[in-house]
Every structure is written in C-alpha cells, then in structure tokens.
Design an enzyme around this catalytic site. Structure first.
Site, PDB file in Angstrom:
ATOM      1  CG  ASP A   8      35.933 144.909  16.321  1.00 17.18           C
ATOM      2  OD1 ASP A   8      36.024 144.490  15.644  1.00 17.18           O
ATOM      3  OD2 ASP A   8      37.145 144.412  17.094  1.00 17.18           O
ATOM      4  CG  ASP A 129      41.868 135.205  14.526  1.00 21.73           C
ATOM      5  OD1 ASP A 129      41.491 136.271  12.941  1.00 21.73           O
ATOM      6  OD2 ASP A 129      40.401 135.003  14.737  1.00 21.73           O
TER       7      ASP A 129
END
Length: 239
Positions: A8, A129
């Site tokens: 990330d 998500d």
C-alpha cells in the site's frame, strides 16, 4: 488459491492503514520496489499494489513508486486506487501492469468497467470494498446503499477478470477475514473472488482456501508484522 502480498503506497512509502483511516497509517518502509523484490524472491506469483493517495484524489499519485516496482519485478502486479478513466487504465497497462482494479468507478460509472473489460480482456478487475455488506467508495470515505453482492452480480456478464472483495472493518485490524461474507459473495457469482482484509495468520489463509469458493487472498500487515511467513504460506497453499 493464490496469495497476493500487498504493498500500500502513501507519499511514496510502503504503509498499512487501520480500517482505511489515512491518519492511522503505519510506515513499513521507504523503498516499495525493494519490498516487491523481496516478495518475489520469497516465491510469490503476484503482487497487489494500492495507490492510497490516488484512491482519495481520484487520480494516480504514487506513479513513480509503482513504475519503480514494475521495473524491479518479473511477476505480474495488479494496482488499484485512483484509476477512474480509460486513459489511465490504458496507460497503466501499457506501463506493464498485468491488471488494473476499478473500485469507485464500478459504482459511479459501471459502463466504463464494461468498456475496459472488453478493450483489455483478462486485465480488468473490480474492487468491492464493503462495510457491513454495503459498498464504500472514494478511498472508503463515502458509504453507499449499494449491496456488495448486488454490485458483484451486475458485472457477471462483463468479462471482468476478478473481484477483489475487502471487508473494511477487518482491514489492517489483524482480526481475521470475514470468511462467511466472502464465501457468500464468491458463491453468488462465477467471477473469481479474491479476499482482502483481516488475514492475520496461516490458519486464516487455509480457512479461506478450504471454502473451495475463494480464488485468492491478499495479505499486508500480517506479512510486515511477521504474523504470517510468506514462504511458509506459499508452500502451504501449494500442498
């Protein structure tokens, strides 16, 4: 089942967030390309990349870091975060990404997902998500009334390569994945589903695999914290 180690990216660094909160970022390194190379050396088949700044900004922000990673590794990489138009999709695929992940745009402009999947067969994935089953967008900052399973089903005939399903409340929390919700989603569609969020141990990975429905799993914090040994995990998944 394929294990996707995660990198990330925030401000060019390798970080992990807790439940998607940018303020709750833990920095794990300032050389993402070296981290990707280490994952490759351990034997991973894929690398999963997220441009966190890009997810919030709606455009690529950590492009230099992503390009450095692509220059260092030979295994395929997939990227999500800030990819919201055809020009950006085409550019990233030309630069060597194996697959782009479309999240926010899958809710706001599903026609773009279909167009991209037709233009680049096998190279477009949808990122879903969800928090308590409802889809969140724009770096998880915006909650919608769209149910994750409904969104997944809407792309059943679109030709997308995979669905990356993230349970936001489990992400980075080391609390174990939401196996029940992920398994239910995977069984609701014929598209391969990759689980993300909460994988904290080898037992979690094997539990996902043993559902028989889940095609892959993404792990980040557990690898950085040492709770999950990548080489051991890869070996276990191959047996």
């Amino acid at each position: 089942m394929i294990l996707y180690p995660a990198i990330d990216l925030k401000d060019g660094q390798c970080v992990r967030l807790l439940r998607g909160e940018m303020e709750a970022a833990t920095v794990f390194g300032d050389d993402p390309a070296a981290q990707a190379a280490a994952f490759e050396a351990a034997g991973c088949e894929w690398v999963h990349l997220v441009d966190l700044n890009g997810a919030f900004a709606g455009r690529p922000v950590n492009a230099a870091a992503v390009e450095a990673i692509l220059a260092r590794i030979a295994v395929p990489a997939q990227l999500g975060g800030g990819i919201r138009d055809m020009a950006t999709i085409a550019l990233w695929l030309e630069k060597g990404l194996a697959r782009v992940i479309l999240g926010t745009v899958a809710v706001e402009n599903p026609g773009l997902v279909r167009e991209a999947a037709r233009a680049f067969p096998g190279r477009v994935a949808v990122g879903i998500d969800a928090r308590k089953g409802r889809v969140a967008t724009k770096g998880w900052a915006t909650e919608t009334d769209v149910m994750a399973t409904d969104l997944a089903r809407s792309f059943e005939d679109a030709g997308v390569a995979a669905i990356i399903y993230t349970d936001i409340d489990r992400d980075g929390a080391m609390a174990g994945p939401n196996i029940e919700a992920t398994d239910a989603l995977a069984r609701a569609v014929s598209i391969p589903v990759i689980a993300s969020g909460g994988v904290s141990s080898l037992a979690d990975l094997l539990a996902l695999r043993d559902t028989g429905s889940i095609a892959g799993a993404i792990s980040g914090r557990a690898l950085y914290d040492g709770a999950l040994d990548l080489t051991q995990a890869l070996q276990a998944l191959r047996t």
